[in-house]
Scaffold this active site. Structure first.
Site, short mmCIF file in Angstrom:
data_model
loop_
_atom_site.label_atom_id
_atom_site.label_comp_id
_atom_site.label_asym_id
_atom_site.label_seq_id
_atom_site.Cartn_x
_atom_site.Cartn_y
_atom_site.Cartn_z
N GLY A 64 -4.80 -5.02 7.33
CA GLY A 64 -5.93 -4.10 7.49
C GLY A 64 -6.95 -4.48 8.54
N GLY B 283 -10.13 -3.23 3.43
CA GLY B 283 -9.24 -3.10 4.59
C GLY B 283 -9.36 -1.74 5.24
N ASP B 284 -8.28 -1.32 5.87
CA ASP B 284 -8.29 -0.05 6.61
C ASP B 284 -8.01 1.16 5.72
OD1 ASP B 284 -5.67 -1.25 6.26
OD2 ASP B 284 -4.88 0.46 7.38
N THR C 178 0.84 -1.20 0.00
CA THR C 178 0.00 0.00 0.00
C THR C 178 0.87 1.25 0.00
OG1 THR C 178 -1.80 -1.09 1.13
CG2 THR C 178 -1.57 1.26 1.57
N ARG D 175 -13.95 -7.74 0.07
CA ARG D 175 -13.19 -7.38 1.28
C ARG D 175 -12.61 -5.96 1.16
NH1 ARG D 175 -7.82 -5.48 2.45
NH2 ARG D 175 -7.23 -6.23 4.52
N THR E 148 -0.13 1.30 6.91
CA THR E 148 0.02 0.15 6.01
C THR E 148 0.25 -1.11 6.84
OG1 THR E 148 1.36 -0.91 4.33
CG2 THR E 148 2.48 0.71 5.70
N GLY E 149 -0.41 -2.19 6.43
CA GLY E 149 -0.24 -3.43 7.17
C GLY E 149 -1.49 -4.27 7.06
N1 ASP Z 1 -3.64 -2.08 4.80
C1 ASP Z 1 -3.88 -2.65 3.49
C2 ASP Z 1 -5.14 -3.47 3.53
O1 ASP Z 1 -5.34 -4.17 4.49
C3 ASP Z 1 -2.76 -3.50 2.99
C4 ASP Z 1 -1.42 -2.83 3.00
O2 ASP Z 1 -1.16 -1.94 3.79
O3 ASP Z 1 -0.58 -3.20 2.16
O4 ASP Z 1 -5.88 -3.47 2.57
#
Ligand code: ASP
Length: 309
Positions: A230, A206-207, A176, A204, A227-228
């Site tokens: 989610g 995410g955050d 991300t 789905r 980022t991480g």
């Molecule tokens: N946070 C993002 C998600 O969960 C993924 C990412 O940070 O790479 O969609």
């Protein structure tokens, strides 16, 4: 006008394990990140708004195939791409967000348009795409986002029957992108854009497009892009949580961000990181993964970029 400004960007936590990237690839990625920071610094120096600067920085990251946003976004279970993005202005608390975007090459521009040209904050799926057509933003075929590297990642994920992919488990990794900035007018802004997670199903989300979880900006406290994994960032409302710790517990940005990344997230096994800048231009970039693609700089420090510790 103040004589102070700063910017930080990320291209995702859960970077490729050390040793997997060749030295040439490592240097190519850090050069891209550094150039984007330099570009942002030049604009901020001229007095550009933090809001415009984070949007442009995210555009550049979306256009780069290395990162999981815009071109180079991951594949979902159906073998297509659904993208999410959000942006927030710390001065007005205006925000724009979109999810399930399939045909806009730069989803962050759609999020900005939602903020500027609609009475709403968050549009999803077909409605968001109708909005794109109604206001005449550019569209591309969904295959525009596809790259061989991401296709191979989907094949591995399908084979392993994995849906949610922890960055520590394998090399599917996140990627991300995001940017935060503090401008000469004393304003903060944050923006985040993503393809989500490889092999995601059932729409789905995410955050990243969720204001307060993946993105938050408030001139009273800070601007954050996350980022991480989610699902964990949503549950810990990461970006707003950092802001609240500053506002209510009077923690510094560093204390607040470290607590959320190393204590709160860790408590449920969540991995990832944030980039954040406070209302005085101080930058922090904590992550609890092996690496996070990141770059930063300010009026008092030149542009720099790193992947690992
Ligand atoms: N946070 C993002 C998600 O969960 C993924 C990412 O940070 O790479 O969609």
């Amino acid at each position: 006008m103040l004589n102070k400004y700063s910017i930080a960007i990320h291209g995702g936590a859960g970077a490729m394990s050390k040793g997997k990237l060749t030295p040439e690839q490592e240097s190519e990625i850090t050069t891209v990140l550094k150039n984007i920071v330099e570009d942002g610094l030049a604009s901020l120096k001229e007095g550009a708004s933090a809001l415009d600067v984070v949007q442009v920085a995210v555009n550049m990251l979306e256009d780069c195939v290395w990162f999981n946003a815009g071109k180079g976004a991951v594949f979902n279970h159906a073998g297509t791409h659904e993208l999410d993005a959000s942006i927030m202005c710390g001065k007005t608390l205006d925000a724009g967000a979109v999810s399930g975007i399939r045909y806009s090459p730069n989803p962050i521009n759609v999020a900005r348009a939602v903020m500027d040209n609609s009475p709403h904050v968050y549009l999803g799926g077909e409605g968001a795409e109708q909005f794109v057509r109604d206001i005449g933003l550019v569209e591309v075929d969904n295959t525009y986002f596809s790259t061989e590297m991401r296709y191979q990642q989907l094949q591995s994920a399908l084979k392993a029957q994995e849906v949610i992919l922890e960055p520590t488990q394998n090399d599917y990794k996140y990627g991300t992108v995001g940017a935060v900035a503090f401008d000469k007018h004393g304003n903060l802004a944050a923006a985040t854009s993503t393809g989500g997670i490889t092999n995601k199903q059932y729409g789905r989300i995410g955050d990243s497009p969720v204001i307060g979880a993946g993105t938050y900006a408030n001139n009273q406290t800070c601007a954050v892009s996350a980022t991480g994994h989610g699902e964990h960032f949503l549950r810990h409302v990461v970006a707003h949580n950092i802001s609240s710790r500053m506002a209510l517990a009077h923690e510094s940005l560093e204390q607040a961000a470290n607590h959320v990344i190393f204590t709160d997230l860790k408590s449920t096994g969540g991995s990832g990181g944030v980039i954040a800048v406070d209302h005085q231009g101080n930058i922090v970039l904590p992550f609890n993964t092996e690496g996070m693609y990141r770059g930063w700089g300010g009026s008092n420090q030149p542009a720099q970029a790193k992947i690992y510790e």
